[in-house]
Design a protein around this motif. Structure first.
Motif, mmCIF file in Angstrom:
data_model
loop_
_atom_site.group_PDB
_atom_site.id
_atom_site.type_symbol
_atom_site.label_atom_id
_atom_site.label_comp_id
_atom_site.label_asym_id
_atom_site.label_seq_id
_atom_site.Cartn_x
_atom_site.Cartn_y
_atom_site.Cartn_z
ATOM 1 N N MET A 196 0.817 -1.212 0.000
ATOM 2 C CA MET A 196 0.000 0.000 0.000
ATOM 3 C C MET A 196 0.852 1.264 0.000
ATOM 4 O O MET A 196 0.547 2.234 0.670
ATOM 5 C CB MET A 196 -0.937 -0.012 1.208
ATOM 6 N N GLU A 197 1.922 1.244 -0.772
ATOM 7 C CA GLU A 197 2.859 2.360 -0.827
ATOM 8 C C GLU A 197 2.160 3.680 -1.127
ATOM 9 O O GLU A 197 1.331 3.786 -2.017
ATOM 10 C CB GLU A 197 3.894 2.097 -1.912
ATOM 11 N N GLY A 198 2.473 4.684 -0.317
ATOM 12 C CA GLY A 198 1.978 6.025 -0.562
ATOM 13 C C GLY A 198 0.773 6.437 0.252
ATOM 14 O O GLY A 198 0.591 7.609 0.522
ATOM 15 N N TYR A 199 -0.067 5.503 0.632
ATOM 16 C CA TYR A 199 -1.254 5.908 1.388
ATOM 17 C C TYR A 199 -1.427 5.146 2.698
ATOM 18 O O TYR A 199 -2.285 5.487 3.500
ATOM 19 C CB TYR A 199 -2.530 5.789 0.537
ATOM 20 N N MET A 200 -0.639 4.122 2.922
ATOM 21 C CA MET A 200 -0.605 3.386 4.190
ATOM 22 C C MET A 200 0.852 2.979 4.410
ATOM 23 O O MET A 200 1.635 2.955 3.454
ATOM 24 C CB MET A 200 -1.474 2.121 4.121
ATOM 25 N N PRO A 201 1.227 2.619 5.619
ATOM 26 C CA PRO A 201 2.597 2.137 5.810
ATOM 27 C C PRO A 201 2.864 0.920 4.915
ATOM 28 O O PRO A 201 2.018 0.044 4.771
ATOM 29 C CB PRO A 201 2.647 1.762 7.289
ATOM 30 N N GLU A 202 4.034 0.894 4.319
ATOM 31 C CA GLU A 202 4.402 -0.187 3.413
ATOM 32 C C GLU A 202 4.756 -1.477 4.141
ATOM 33 O O GLU A 202 4.797 -2.547 3.537
ATOM 34 C CB GLU A 202 5.600 0.227 2.554
ATOM 35 N N ASN A 203 5.027 -1.364 5.439
ATOM 36 C CA ASN A 203 5.457 -2.519 6.232
ATOM 37 C C ASN A 203 4.760 -2.521 7.585
ATOM 38 O O ASN A 203 4.519 -1.464 8.162
ATOM 39 C CB ASN A 203 6.973 -2.442 6.489
ATOM 40 N N ILE A 204 4.511 -3.731 8.073
ATOM 41 C CA ILE A 204 3.981 -3.881 9.427
ATOM 42 C C ILE A 204 4.909 -4.829 10.180
ATOM 43 O O ILE A 204 5.170 -5.950 9.728
ATOM 44 C CB ILE A 204 2.552 -4.456 9.431
#
Length: 153
Positions: free
Chosen positions: A84-92
């Protein structure tokens, strides 16, 4: 690098191209489940996060860092990519666990630094009732947010 009793801790990195063996996975799952008590941290859920990170189930992938001391697992972190790059964190950062007898020796800090080095983009962590960990994460540059809500089903 973390050194315990004058011996360096071995750091092993797993991902889609360097997957753990079934025996390694069993050890990782057993270790992580032994560090948590809630149902959300069941062996089944830990396996899902591990398989997601290594792309052994349909996913965007991620990575796993295992810390061993004299061949024994003493720390694990599992990171899943969200795609979800750009609108949510890319990593959890789904799981981070350190053996009780090795806590407060800098191992968790080292593992978080490794996560930040390997992860591309933002990293989110959900502490689920572990507010005592907030200062440690803030010290490493994480910011406490109140942007969302969650419904647990």
């Amino acid at each position: 690098m973390v050194i315990i009793d004058e011996t360096s801790v071995e750091s092993i990195y797993y991902n889609a191209t360097n997957r753990p063996t079934e025996l390694d996975k069993h050890g990782i799952i057993k270790f992580v489940s032994s560090q948590f008590s809630s149902d959300t941290n069941s062996k089944e859920n830990i396996r899902k996060a591990l398989d997601y990170a290594t792309k052994e189930r349909m996913s965007f992938g991620g990575f796993v860092i295992v810390q061993k001391w004299f061949g024994e697992i003493i720390g694990v972190s599992i990171v899943n990519h969200t795609g979800m790059e750009g609108y949510m964190p890319e990593n959890i950062l789904v799981y981070i666990a350190v053996a009780e007898q090795h806590q407060n020796k800098g191992l968790a800090k080292e593992m978080i630094q490794q996560v930040l080095n390997y992860a591309k983009g933002e990293v989110a962590v959900y502490l689920r009732d572990r507010n005592d960990l907030i200062p440690a994460f803030e010290h490493l540059g994480f910011k406490k947010t109140i942007e969302g809500m969650i419904i647990v089903r």
